[in-house]
Motif scaffolding. Structure first.
Motif, PDB file in Angstrom:
ATOM      1  N   GLN A 232       0.795  -1.254  -0.052  1.00 25.87           N
ATOM      2  CA  GLN A 232       0.253   0.042  -0.067  1.00 25.87           C
ATOM      3  C   GLN A 232       1.055   1.374   0.209  1.00 25.87           C
ATOM      4  O   GLN A 232       0.673   2.297  -0.732  1.00 25.87           O
ATOM      5  CB  GLN A 232      -0.807   0.101   0.984  1.00 25.87           C
ATOM      6  CG  GLN A 232      -2.001   1.164   1.101  1.00 25.87           C
ATOM      7  CD  GLN A 232      -2.883   1.363  -0.153  1.00 25.87           C
ATOM      8  OE1 GLN A 232      -3.638   0.182  -0.482  1.00 25.87           O
ATOM      9  NE2 GLN A 232      -2.882   2.326  -0.894  1.00 25.87           N
TER      10      GLN A 232
ATOM     11  N   ALA B 129       2.201   1.473  -3.429  1.00 26.94           N
ATOM     12  CA  ALA B 129       1.103   2.105  -4.428  1.00 26.94           C
ATOM     13  C   ALA B 129       0.905   3.783  -4.296  1.00 26.94           C
ATOM     14  O   ALA B 129       0.972   4.514  -5.082  1.00 26.94           O
ATOM     15  CB  ALA B 129       0.066   1.459  -4.329  1.00 26.94           C
TER      16      ALA B 129
ATOM     17  N   GLN C 254       3.876   5.871  -5.494  1.00 21.72           N
ATOM     18  CA  GLN C 254       4.001   5.621  -6.938  1.00 21.72           C
ATOM     19  C   GLN C 254       2.894   6.691  -7.607  1.00 21.72           C
ATOM     20  O   GLN C 254       3.020   7.182  -8.353  1.00 21.72           O
ATOM     21  CB  GLN C 254       3.657   4.022  -7.373  1.00 21.72           C
ATOM     22  CG  GLN C 254       3.989   4.167  -8.909  1.00 21.72           C
ATOM     23  CD  GLN C 254       3.584   2.634  -9.463  1.00 21.72           C
ATOM     24  OE1 GLN C 254       2.784   1.839  -8.702  1.00 21.72           O
ATOM     25  NE2 GLN C 254       4.015   2.333 -10.657  1.00 21.72           N
ATOM     26  N   GLU C 255       1.879   6.839  -6.915  1.00 20.43           N
ATOM     27  CA  GLU C 255       0.692   7.672  -7.335  1.00 20.43           C
ATOM     28  C   GLU C 255       1.152   9.180  -6.944  1.00 20.43           C
ATOM     29  O   GLU C 255       0.981   9.880  -7.759  1.00 20.43           O
ATOM     30  CB  GLU C 255      -0.482   7.350  -6.401  1.00 20.43           C
ATOM     31  CG  GLU C 255      -1.695   8.204  -6.864  1.00 20.43           C
ATOM     32  CD  GLU C 255      -2.060   8.284  -8.301  1.00 20.43           C
ATOM     33  OE1 GLU C 255      -2.580   9.158  -8.942  1.00 20.43           O
ATOM     34  OE2 GLU C 255      -2.096   7.059  -8.782  1.00 20.43           O
TER      35      GLU C 255
END
Length: 129
Positions: A116, A119, A122-123
């Protein structure tokens, strides 16, 4: 005639080109609708990863290993208080989780929270870069 008067005379003289308007020459860059910020969880994750000693300790938990503070201290060749501090930081960063077994606290990798955090990071990077 002062320098300012000379400049003004040149700009208003017949046949002289007007000074370019900054709005005409350089359009403003599009502004993002909202300011992207790193979440507190991602910040804690990155802080946990920032220390070489914690990076080495993380490797002890490969392949699902579950270790106590004393085991980590022994394997990492550090004192028990330092191992405890490093494990606490890794836990705050979402990299490790723990459970009690009697009087002993056992630590293991928290793969779900790591995935999580990665992620989310990365976003954030996709948005800013």
């Amino acid at each position: 005639m002062t320098r300012q008067e000379v400049v003004m005379a040149q700009q208003t003289a017949p046949g002289a080109e007007a000074a370019p308007d900054s709005a005409q020459c350089c359009p403003a860059a599009p502004q993002p609708e909202a300011t992207a910020e790193i979440s507190p969880a991602v910040h804690a994750f990155l802080k946990a990863l920032a220390n070489p000693a914690r990076q080495r300790i993380m490797l002890l938990f490969a392949r699902g290993a579950e270790l106590s503070v004393n085991q980590v201290a022994e394997l990492a060749h550090i004192g028990q208080p330092r191992a405890s501090e490093q494990l606490a930081e890794l836990k705050r960063g979402g990299i490790l989780t723990s459970r009690k077994q009697g009087k002993v606290v056992l630590y293991r990798a928290d793969k779900q929270r790591v995935v999580q955090a990665l992620a989310d990071l990365q976003e954030y990077l996709r948005y800013c870069c």
